[in-house]
Structures are given as C-alpha cells and as structure tokens.
Write an enzyme that holds these catalytic residues in place. Structure first.
Site, PDB file in Angstrom:
ATOM      1  N   HIS A  25     -43.070  24.392  34.228  1.00 38.36           N
ATOM      2  CA  HIS A  25     -42.019  24.019  33.276  1.00 38.36           C
ATOM      3  C   HIS A  25     -40.679  24.628  33.650  1.00 38.36           C
ATOM      4  O   HIS A  25     -39.770  24.679  32.819  1.00 38.36           O
ATOM      5  CB  HIS A  25     -42.409  24.440  31.848  1.00 38.36           C
ATOM      6  CG  HIS A  25     -43.527  23.612  31.292  1.00 38.36           C
ATOM      7  ND1 HIS A  25     -44.221  23.973  30.162  1.00 38.36           N
ATOM      8  CD2 HIS A  25     -44.088  22.457  31.720  1.00 38.36           C
ATOM      9  CE1 HIS A  25     -45.152  23.054  29.914  1.00 38.36           C
ATOM     10  NE2 HIS A  25     -45.101  22.130  30.847  1.00 38.36           N
ATOM     11  N   CYS A  75     -21.288  23.589  39.341  1.00 42.61           N
ATOM     12  CA  CYS A  75     -22.305  23.707  40.392  1.00 42.61           C
ATOM     13  C   CYS A  75     -21.664  24.316  41.638  1.00 42.61           C
ATOM     14  O   CYS A  75     -20.639  23.801  42.117  1.00 42.61           O
ATOM     15  CB  CYS A  75     -22.872  22.328  40.730  1.00 42.61           C
ATOM     16  SG  CYS A  75     -23.916  22.321  42.207  1.00 42.61           S
ATOM     17  N   GLY A 130     -53.942  32.127  26.869  1.00 44.68           N
ATOM     18  CA  GLY A 130     -52.805  32.150  25.939  1.00 44.68           C
ATOM     19  C   GLY A 130     -52.070  30.834  25.841  1.00 44.68           C
ATOM     20  O   GLY A 130     -50.843  30.825  25.755  1.00 44.68           O
ATOM     21  N   SER A 179     -52.156  26.908  23.768  1.00 46.39           N
ATOM     22  CA  SER A 179     -52.780  26.143  22.671  1.00 46.39           C
ATOM     23  C   SER A 179     -53.377  24.839  23.172  1.00 46.39           C
ATOM     24  O   SER A 179     -54.067  24.139  22.443  1.00 46.39           O
ATOM     25  CB  SER A 179     -51.724  25.820  21.599  1.00 46.39           C
ATOM     26  OG  SER A 179     -50.681  25.057  22.209  1.00 46.39           O
ATOM     27  N   ASN A 199     -58.111  33.676  24.734  1.00 41.86           N
ATOM     28  CA  ASN A 199     -57.126  33.364  23.701  1.00 41.86           C
ATOM     29  C   ASN A 199     -57.471  34.182  22.446  1.00 41.86           C
ATOM     30  O   ASN A 199     -58.593  34.647  22.311  1.00 41.86           O
ATOM     31  CB  ASN A 199     -57.185  31.845  23.408  1.00 41.86           C
ATOM     32  CG  ASN A 199     -55.958  31.351  22.676  1.00 41.86           C
ATOM     33  OD1 ASN A 199     -55.525  31.973  21.712  1.00 41.86           O
ATOM     34  ND2 ASN A 199     -55.383  30.258  23.145  1.00 41.86           N
ATOM     35  N   ALA A 209     -54.604  39.135  24.925  1.00 41.92           N
ATOM     36  CA  ALA A 209     -54.651  39.003  26.387  1.00 41.92           C
ATOM     37  C   ALA A 209     -54.643  40.361  27.089  1.00 41.92           C
ATOM     38  O   ALA A 209     -55.293  40.526  28.135  1.00 41.92           O
ATOM     39  CB  ALA A 209     -53.458  38.168  26.853  1.00 41.92           C
TER      40      ALA A 209
HETATM   41  N1  APR Z   1     -53.248  37.001  23.403  1.00 36.30           N
HETATM   42  C1  APR Z   1     -53.851  35.829  23.730  1.00 36.30           C
HETATM   43  N2  APR Z   1     -53.491  34.625  23.220  1.00 36.30           N
HETATM   44  C2  APR Z   1     -52.478  34.623  22.335  1.00 36.30           C
HETATM   45  C3  APR Z   1     -51.801  35.805  21.932  1.00 36.30           C
HETATM   46  C4  APR Z   1     -52.231  37.029  22.505  1.00 36.30           C
HETATM   47  N3  APR Z   1     -51.657  38.205  22.185  1.00 36.30           N
HETATM   48  N4  APR Z   1     -50.839  35.466  21.022  1.00 36.30           N
HETATM   49  C5  APR Z   1     -50.906  34.117  20.879  1.00 36.30           C
HETATM   50  N5  APR Z   1     -51.894  33.607  21.656  1.00 36.30           N
HETATM   51  C6  APR Z   1     -52.267  32.198  21.838  1.00 36.30           C
HETATM   52  C7  APR Z   1     -52.251  31.370  20.564  1.00 36.30           C
HETATM   53  O1  APR Z   1     -53.508  31.438  19.923  1.00 36.30           O
HETATM   54  C8  APR Z   1     -51.978  29.964  21.112  1.00 36.30           C
HETATM   55  O2  APR Z   1     -53.195  29.319  21.461  1.00 36.30           O
HETATM   56  O3  APR Z   1     -51.289  31.622  22.679  1.00 36.30           O
HETATM   57  C9  APR Z   1     -51.184  30.226  22.394  1.00 36.30           C
HETATM   58  C10 APR Z   1     -49.714  29.883  22.259  1.00 36.30           C
HETATM   59  O4  APR Z   1     -49.626  28.488  22.117  1.00 36.30           O
HETATM   60  P1  APR Z   1     -48.189  27.791  22.133  1.00 36.30           P
HETATM   61  O5  APR Z   1     -47.259  28.564  21.258  1.00 36.30           O
HETATM   62  O6  APR Z   1     -48.404  26.332  21.883  1.00 36.30           O
HETATM   63  O7  APR Z   1     -47.656  28.012  23.625  1.00 36.30           O
HETATM   64  P2  APR Z   1     -48.048  27.165  24.908  1.00 36.30           P
HETATM   65  O8  APR Z   1     -49.458  26.711  24.845  1.00 36.30           O
HETATM   66  O9  APR Z   1     -47.621  27.949  26.081  1.00 36.30           O
HETATM   67  O10 APR Z   1     -47.079  25.860  24.798  1.00 36.30           O
HETATM   68  C11 APR Z   1     -47.130  24.965  25.892  1.00 36.30           C
HETATM   69  O11 APR Z   1     -45.319  23.696  24.941  1.00 36.30           O
HETATM   70  O12 APR Z   1     -43.358  23.782  23.828  1.00 36.30           O
HETATM   71  C12 APR Z   1     -43.903  23.565  25.060  1.00 36.30           C
HETATM   72  O13 APR Z   1     -42.893  23.941  27.117  1.00 36.30           O
HETATM   73  C13 APR Z   1     -43.418  24.603  26.026  1.00 36.30           C
HETATM   74  O14 APR Z   1     -44.627  25.692  27.779  1.00 36.30           O
HETATM   75  C14 APR Z   1     -44.671  25.361  26.393  1.00 36.30           C
HETATM   76  C15 APR Z   1     -45.773  24.368  26.101  1.00 36.30           C
END
Ligand code: APR
Length: 226
Positions: free
Chosen positions: A104, A131, A170, A172, A196, A213
């Site tokens: 990303h 640029c 980590g 979703s 997670n 994590a």
């Molecule tokens: N340890 C492990 N897991 C964790 C912790 C922790 N301390 N804290 C939160 N989580 C988990 C949550 O349970 C969740 O499943 O991390 C995940 C975060 O999910 P999102 O906030 O959806 O982040 P992500 O999955 O990286 O989003 C993917 O979506 O918005 C776009 O581009 C953006 O890269 C991002 C993509």
C-alpha cells in the site's frame, strides 16, 4: 520452509499507531472517501495532504516493537525463505531491519502524479508539491488509495504459489487483494496461521494464535527457529 507473512495495522498498534477499524480507529475519525481516494485528492488536496502529514508526523514519533523485531530476526536467520508483505505505510518493518514489500506504499515517500518519479517525502507535503524530476506541482503521498492497484502483486502470487506456511498478523482481512492471500495459500496446500487479538474470520485459518502481537509473534518466531 517457504514462508509468506502478511501484516496489517495491528502489528503497529503496540508501537502507538492507531489501527483503522478498531474502536475509535482512523476510519471512525475520517471518511475514506474524504481522505483516501484519488477523487478525494482531486477534490480537496489540502485535506488529503493534511491527513497524510498528520500520519507521517505520528509515524516519525514511534519505534518498531517486539513483533517487528521478531520478524526481522526470522529473516536474518536465513534458514527459512521469508517474504514479508505489509499493508502498513508506517515504515516500522524497515526500521526493524526487515526486507519488506509495501503493497500500500509508504508515508516516507512522495510520488509525482505527472511523471511517476518517487522521492523521500518531506514531513509536510504542500498542495502543488513540486516534483524534483519534472518540476510539475503534482507531488502526492506515495500511498495506494482505494481504487488504485496495490504494489507487488505478481511477486506475491509467484511466492504464495510455492508457500509452505502463510501467516497473517494484525489484519482484519477486510481489504482485497490482501484479504484473499490466505485462500491462495490454502489452495496450494500451505499451512495458514493467524496472529491477532481476535480471529478475523473463524474457520479461515488452520490455526489462530490469539493475543497482542508483541507476545504472539516472538513466541511464534521462537518456535520456527527452535
Ligand atoms: N496485536 C495483534 N492484533 C491486533 C492488535 C494487537 N496489539 N491490535 C489490533 N489488532 C488487530 C485487530 O483485531 C484487527 O484485526 O489488527 C487488525 C486491524 O485491522 P484494520 O484496522 O482493518 O487494519 P488492516 O487490516 O491493516 O487494514 C487493511 O485497510 O484501510 C485500509 O489501507 C488500509 O492497509 C489498510 C487496510
């Protein structure tokens, strides 16, 4: 073993960076369509540059945590082939010494929307950022917005097709194509594990290791290096 690791915002949570979809996360504070799409940038470049300036400033104040360091150790050990893919743009895997594929993009890079040139992003990017290559005032954050194509998908496909183990840490599992990597791994017979706070989708992974994590990732890496 051939290992593919996918990380998301949850791996950086304990370093102090907010996630997107947890309680009070970034998408609770900002609408995606206002700050994370090409249309948003065309409509209100100052709002979008401001959003990424705020995240760039935050990312500059935090450090990698034990989970980032454990993955870097796994890569350094060399006994396993490890492809680390991150959805995060915070730079923490690189800061921990990892080789990492930023699908990303990254907050610390700027991209010229006119000529495609990339350069180290200033902390504050302005509207009409010039640029250094072509001189156009078309500088934007080098991050992949919704509706744009993530980086490195060919390399990921090739590596996943030969994977023995796939780990999602980590994330979703809400955003494709990254959310589909686990199915691709299972289709070629790789073992799949999710690390997670809570299972993202029960039944999707062969194994789930629940917890923060900074606890689950070092323990998992220690087993792989035992
Ligand atoms: N340890 C492990 N897991 C964790 C912790 C922790 N301390 N804290 C939160 N989580 C988990 C949550 O349970 C969740 O499943 O991390 C995940 C975060 O999910 P999102 O906030 O959806 O982040 P992500 O999955 O990286 O989003 C993917 O979506 O918005 C776009 O581009 C953006 O890269 C991002 C993509």
């Amino acid at each position: 073993m051939n290992i593919v690791i996918l990380t998301g915002a949850g791996i950086s949570a304990e370093s102090g960076l907010g996630t997107f979809r947890d309680e009070g996360g970034l998408w609770a504070q900002h609408r995606i369509e206002d700050v994370a799409t090409p249309e948003a940038f065309a409509r209100d470049p100052a709002l979008v540059q401001g959003f990424y300036n705020m995240r760039r400033a935050e990312a500059a104040t935090v450090a990698p945590n034990a989970a980032h360091h454990a993955i870097a150790e796994l890569q350094r050990d060399g006994r396993h082939e490890v492809l680390l893919v991150t959805q995060n743009v915070d730079g923490l895997h690189g800061a921990a010494g990892s080789e990492v594929l930023h699908i990303h993009g990254r907050l610390d890079r700027a991209l010229c929307a006119a000529c495609g040139h990339r350069w180290p992003a200033p902390m504050e990017m302005r509207v009409g950022e010039r640029c250094p290559n072509c001189g156009a005032g078309a500088g934007r954050p080098d991050v992949v917005w919704f509706g744009e194509i993530p980086h490195g998908l060919d390399e990921i496909d090739r590596t996943l097709s030969a994977a023995d183990l796939f780990a999602a840490i980590g994330t979703s599992g809400e955003v494709y194509p990254a959310a589909g990597f686990v199915e691709m791994a299972r289709a070629v017979g790789a073992r799949t594990v999710e690390l997670n706070l809570a299972p993202s989708r029960p039944g999707r992974f062969d194994e789930v290791r629940q917890g923060p994590a900074t606890e689950t990732v070092p323990a998992w890496v220690a087993e792989l290096l035992a």
